[in-house]
Each structure stands twice: as C-alpha cells, then as structure tokens.
Design an enzyme around this catalytic site. Structure first.
Site, mmCIF file in Angstrom:
data_model
loop_
_atom_site.group_PDB
_atom_site.id
_atom_site.type_symbol
_atom_site.label_atom_id
_atom_site.label_comp_id
_atom_site.label_asym_id
_atom_site.label_seq_id
_atom_site.Cartn_x
_atom_site.Cartn_y
_atom_site.Cartn_z
ATOM 1 N N GLU A 54 17.785 39.914 50.682
ATOM 2 C CA GLU A 54 17.491 38.564 51.201
ATOM 3 C C GLU A 54 16.200 38.013 50.606
ATOM 4 O O GLU A 54 15.180 38.691 50.572
ATOM 5 C CB GLU A 54 17.366 38.652 52.737
ATOM 6 C CG GLU A 54 17.008 37.341 53.423
ATOM 7 C CD GLU A 54 16.934 37.470 54.949
ATOM 8 O OE1 GLU A 54 16.921 38.610 55.463
ATOM 9 O OE2 GLU A 54 16.885 36.432 55.615
ATOM 10 N N ASP B 145 13.644 29.288 62.924
ATOM 11 C CA ASP B 145 14.709 30.067 63.564
ATOM 12 C C ASP B 145 15.136 29.522 64.912
ATOM 13 O O ASP B 145 15.236 30.255 65.898
ATOM 14 C CB ASP B 145 14.310 31.549 63.638
ATOM 15 C CG ASP B 145 14.387 32.216 62.276
ATOM 16 O OD1 ASP B 145 15.491 32.258 61.713
ATOM 17 O OD2 ASP B 145 13.348 32.674 61.757
#
Ligand code: RNT
Ligand code: ZN
Length: 411
Positions: free
Chosen positions: A220, A290
């Site tokens: 990632e 987030d």
C-alpha cells in the site's frame, strides 16, 4: 414503486436485475476489525502512531477480543452478502504468555480462526508496523538502525506464515497487506537511502517460501501522514514499481493521494498491468481523515470502474476507516453497506451502451443517458437485495438497541 416495476424499468435498458442479484451473492468485502476499537489492538497500550489518527470519544469502544467479536457480529448481522474478516497483527489473542511482534505465531490467532470458521468467512491480514516502541524515529523497514529493520523484517515474515495458516484453515485466499508509516516531517537530506532500505527489506521478507495461490501479498502506498508531511518512503511510485517488478499486488487506499487525484481514475491504469489489484475504501475529508464510507460520487465511480471492466474477480475490496465520534457499529454498517450499494449501483448501469456512445463520440447522448440513469429506481433493487439476504432495510433501531443493551455498560 415495487421491485417488479423496477425490474421492468431496468429491462428496458437491457439489464436483468435477477442476474445482477445473483452476481451480488459473490461480491465479497473484507471488513476491517480496527473500526471497533479505534485501531488500538490487544498487544500494546501504546498510543496510535504512524501518522494516522482517530478522533472522537463515542461510548462503547471494544476493549477485549470478546467485545470486538461481539461488536463485529452485531455489525455483520446488518451487512448483506459475503464478508471477510480483516485483521491486524496487533489483534493477536494471548492466552498463556505475551510475545512481541517478532515472535508471533499462528497459535496467537487461533481464536480468530475459530471465529471466522464458525461464520464461514475468510481472513485477510496486516502486519502492524506502528504503535510500537520499535518504531524508531518514525521508521520501520526503512530504518538505518539494523536492529530496528531486522525486527520488522522478522515481524512481516511471521505475518506471511500466519496468513498461510489463515488460508489453510478457512480455505480462502488471504490477502496480506504491507503498509509502513515511514517518513519525515521535514525536508529530508536523503530521500534515496530510506527507499533503498525499504526495497532491501521487502526483498528479504519475500525471499521466504510461501504458497502464492493461498497468500496474496499487497503493498500500500501513501502520500503523507500526520507529522510526516514532507516525505513518505512508500510513495505511489515506489510501491507500484516494486509490485510490478516483484510480482506482488499493488493496493490503493483512496485516502492516500493528493485531494484532486482519484482512485476511480487510477483503477483502469492498474488493471492494464496487474492481474489483481487491491483496494482500501475510505473517505478522506480534506486529508486522509478516514471518515465512514458514504454512497457518494467517488465510491460509486470506483465500483463502476471495477464492474464496467468486468473486474469484480480481479479486485480485492476492503474497507479501511476509523471514526470514533459515532457509534462504531453504525460506522461499520454504514460504510460496508455503502460499498455493497455502490457495487449494486454499478451492476445496474448499462456499461456496454455507454461505452458505445463514447466510442462513437456521441457525447451529447452520453451525458443525457448518464444523467437519466441517476433517477432510475435503484432503491427498489437495493431493498430487494436486503430482503433476500434477510438483512434489515433500515439498521438504525437495531444499532440503537445494541448501544443501549451492550455498549452503554462499557464504562
Ligand atoms: C494508513 C493505512 C493503513 C491503515 C491500517 C490500519 O494510512 O491506510 O492501511 O489504515 O493498516
Ligand atoms: Zn489503508
């Protein structure tokens, strides 16, 4: 309008809603366990580090494996269709004695395997390279301190073995995602050194034998973290190049790019060169904050890119967000339902007709059709899907009841 009427409307566009509902049965979403306890885990009391942050102090956060499992069950019961359990290594359950991350073994995840098997779920996994004293000067696998670097290499190697154990036990592929927070707050004197060390560390980790048909290693990228604003070792260019050269799978988190870059546009580029692509679906608000995933334009656009290119079986879809300011069960339920909703929405779009308009440069008609599609009776098909999956249409009351029955007692 009823489902049957909606079905007829979609038939006029050449879409068979029954086939779409059949396809939905196969759509699996890997649900991140870390929404339930604000990314705390069970192996350390360390504060969350690595440039990520949860904000809010809503009541009822899970404090033990039992509580987290109970909460995930509550969330799962309100999420339709197939799910996978996505664990971080920091969620190891120690029964006899505690071991550090460079000594983890499959047995420390036995409880989770039992949990997943009982629920007929696969497991995905993540080494945890943050919130730990061996993160030195914000560096792990790219550290110039050999002891630090070796500690984390050993950790990730062990995570590969644990991932293989998950795959063997559950019979499903385990996606193991490597993300490191490594970076600098201010302008580095040496940008190459840390990246060369990260590359070397990955080479060492991936040199161990493992069954690639069972464990899919993903990498990632990230553009920056809190306190790590000037430089990130695992940048997009680094992770894409490393993945391409070494036969592992790139993972895109849609909070990890500059705010005007979109993962929906990157998806097709990666599909040209990768058999598999992995995703962390999140919602950044001004930064990689987030927030809970909504049924918003970008989530729809990402799923459209997967469905339109017939890539549902090439993309590993996982959620990754952490909101501590609202009921955490509802955060899970809302976000994961919205991922599924966006997939269903994409499946109810006549991609072949739209592509034809594009290829014939009939852009006027293309825009007209794209806009007309927005008022199709999508909601009826979504509700029919929920009914068939025996999941409540509106999860609100169940979530509030669970809060009153269970969460308020966690003082
Ligand atoms: C952080 C990355 C990473 C983490 C999880 C907890 O920015 O997105 O995936 O969120 O590993
Ligand atoms: Zn992520």
């Amino acid at each position: 309008m009823s489902y049957l009427e909606a079905k007829q409307r979609y038939e006029q566009l050449g879409i068979n809603t029954e086939e779409v509902l059949e396809t939905m049965k196969k759509v699996n979403v890997s649900v991140h366990c870390w929404q339930g306890d604000d990314v705390q885990g069970f192996d350390t009391k360390e504060a969350l580090s690595g440039g990520i942050q949860t904000t809010g102090n809503y009541l009822g956060k899970a404090r033990t494996p039992e509580e987290l499992m109970q909460d995930m069950d509550a969330a799962f019961s309100l999420i339709p269709g197939k799910k996978k359990l996505n664990l971080h290594s920091s969620y190891a359950v120690f029964e006899d004695e505690f071991v550090d991350r460079n000594a983890l073994e499959p047995k420390h995840f036995k409880k989770w395997v039992e949990y997943a098997k009982e629920r007929k779920m696969g497991i995905d996994f993540n080494p945890t390279l943050f919130s730990h004293p061996m993160v030195k000067d914000n560096l792990t696998l790219s550290s110039p301190d050999e002891e630090v670097r070796q500690f984390w290499i050993e950790h990730v190697k062990r995570c590969i073995q644990i991932s293989e154990y998950f795959a063997n036990e559950t019979g499903e592929v385990c996606v193991m995602n490597i993300w490191i927070p490594d970076g600098y707050k201010d302008i580095p004197a040496d940008r190459l050194g840390p990246r060369m060390r990260f590359k070397q560390s990955l080479d060492e980790i991936l040199s161990i034998p493992y069954d690639k048909s069972k464990v899919v290693v993903t990498l990632e990228s990230k553009v920056f973290g809190i306190g790590l604003e000037s430089y990130t070792v695992g940048s997009a260019e680094f992770t894409l190049s490393y993945s391409a050269k070494n036969g592992i799978t790139p993972l895109m988190d849609n909070g990890h790019y500059h705010p005007t870059e979109v993962v929906s546009d990157k998806m097709s580029a990666l599909l040209c060169f990768n058999e598999k692509v992995a995703l962390h679906v999140t919602r950044g608000v001004r930064w990689d904050s987030d927030h809970v995933v909504l049924f918003d334009d970008e989530t729809k656009e990402i799923m459209k890119e997967i469905v339109a290119h017939d890539a549902l079986d090439r993309v590993f879809i996982a959620t990754d967000y952490f909101d501590a300011s609202i009921n955490r069960i509802s955060a899970w339920v809302t976000g994961v339902r919205n991922v599924k909703k966006a997939v269903l929405y994409a499946l109810l779009t006549p991609h072949a007709s739209l592509k034809k308009l594009q290829d014939e440069n009939r852009t006027t008609e293309l825009m007209l059709m794209q806009e007309e599609l927005k008022t199709m009776p999508f909601g009826e098909v979504w509700e029919e899907y929920l009914r068939r999956e025996q999941v409540e249409l509106n999860p609100t009351q169940s979530i509030l009841d669970y809060e009153q029955k269970v969460l308020v007692n966690r003082k």
